[in-house]
Design an enzyme around this catalytic site. Structure first.
Site, short mmCIF file in Angstrom:
data_model
loop_
_atom_site.label_atom_id
_atom_site.label_comp_id
_atom_site.label_asym_id
_atom_site.label_seq_id
_atom_site.Cartn_x
_atom_site.Cartn_y
_atom_site.Cartn_z
N GLU A 143 0.84 -1.21 0.00
CA GLU A 143 0.00 0.00 0.00
C GLU A 143 0.87 1.26 0.00
OE1 GLU A 143 -3.08 0.29 3.06
OE2 GLU A 143 -2.86 2.49 2.96
N SER A 148 0.22 -9.33 7.31
CA SER A 148 -0.99 -8.52 7.46
C SER A 148 -0.73 -7.41 8.47
CB SER A 148 -2.17 -9.39 7.91
OG SER A 148 -3.21 -8.59 8.41
#
Ligand code: SF4
Length: 359
Positions: A162, A263
């Site tokens: 991201e 994650s």
């Protein structure tokens, strides 16, 4: 008897294996009898609307176009989800250059830079953009601030997909800040230091809220002219899961977070649990990773899961804990979630419902 308890009413019901979470919800954990083994199950947990949308996008692409469908990077950061989609014919690649010309390619929920979009177009790939709309919002902020000739401080983790995608929207005008301690050493353009270039911060969507606010506080100490973005970049799902685990951690001796090592929001849940009262906290991908010694002398176990984790993995953890004597499950709920996102435009017209948690 394994059961789910409504703490307010003291009602428990027998739960089959694996236990479905079907008890009535309580606002806060009740005090268990001393030594009573119980699970405090955080809510919200698991799938967010952006993950749900991205996973369905790959499934629908496979349905519509047939296998193989290529996916750039992991569609979401969960080994189980990726493995299941691979069985259905998804092929995960690190680079657009690995995809045969003319193929269908899904961009993951974490988003991509304009350079990646251009690379896909140059190979005549049929791109399906499963970028979470809340990540796209941050991309638009970066583009807008760069267009206003502001310098951007992006708070996030180096190397995260991201972050790479967001920085790619304003590469010449963005500086990455990875932690509060980074603030003292980052180097900024002369115009910022002279006070002639405006300075604004944005962030990755899956950070610790508390740590990010500490980073911003220290940034503002060093750069008093620092501007805030118009709205939170840390997304609703990340924030809600952190609020829930904070409440759980106050009463849990051990916290188990279901989620994968890459994650971000799952790893943050472990940190937040430890910072808020849990004596120990561990992350597992699967129930089989729970170590017996973690449970020694423990009566209250908090359980939650990251935003990319299907509920079936939590159910397996609850089943194993029930087998170990932790059959009473109290749900600790701190928020309702009903956000849904529509499918990527390339897949619209499908009538499958979106959003919410799925198993
Ligand atoms: S964690 Fe937040 S930003 Fe990431 S996919 Fe889910 S809703 Fe979107």
């Amino acid at each position: 008897m394994p059961g789910i308890t409504n703490g307010a009413l003291g009602v428990s019901v027998e739960v089959p294996r694996p236990p479905a979470v079907r008890g009535r919800l309580v606002d806060r954990p009740v005090l268990g009898a001393q030594g009573e083994k119980r699970v405090l199950l955080a809510a919200p947990r698991g799938y967010c609307a952006g993950v749900d949308r991205a996973v369905i996008a790959v499934e629908k692409a496979l349905d519509h176009f047939g296998a193989p469908v290529y996916v750039r990077k992991q569609i979401v950061h969960n080994v189980h989800v990726v493995s299941e989609l691979e069985k259905r014919g998804a092929i995960f690649v690190d680079d657009v250059g690995e995809v045969p010309e003319g193929s269908h390619l899904v961009f993951s929920a974490h988003g991509v830079s304009p350079a990646v979009v251009a690379a896909a177009a140059s190979r005549d790939l049929q791109a399906i953009d499963a970028t979470c709309p809340l990540v796209t919002k941050v991309h638009r902020e970066a583009t807008r601030f760069a267009g206003q000739n502001k310098h951007i401080l992006l708070i996030g983790h180096a190397g995260h997909e991201e972050v790479e995608g967001t920085m790619g929207h304003a590469p010449e005008q963005t500086t990455l800040v990875t932690s509060p301690d980074d603030v003292d050493t980052i180097e900024l353009p002369a115009g910022v230091l002279a006070g002639t270039t405006e300075l604004v911060w944005i962030s990755q969507t899956t950070l610790s809220v508390d740590e990010t606010m500490e980073t911003v506080r220290r940034l503002r100490e060093r750069f008093p002219q620092l501007q805030d973005p118009p709205s939170d970049d840390i997304c609703y799902a990340t924030q809600n899961r952190q609020v829930a685990i904070k409440k759980v951690a106050r009463d849990a001796e051990l916290v188990i977070v279901v989620g994968s090592a890459n994650s971000s929001n799952s790893v943050r849940l472990v940190e937040v649990a430890l910072e808020n009262g849990a004596r120990a906290a561990f992350r597992v991908d699967y129930a089989s990773e729970i170590q017996q010694e973690w449970l020694d002398g423990v009566s209250s176990i908090g359980v939650t899961s990251g935003a990319s984790v299907p509920e079936v993995l939590v159910e397996e953890v609850l089943a194993d804990l029930a087998d170990a004597g932790y059959g009473t499950v109290e749900v600790v709920k701190t928020a309702e979630e009903d956000l849904m996102f529509s499918l990527p435009k390339e897949l619209r017209g499908d009538d499958r419902a979106l959003g919410g948690r799925r198993s």
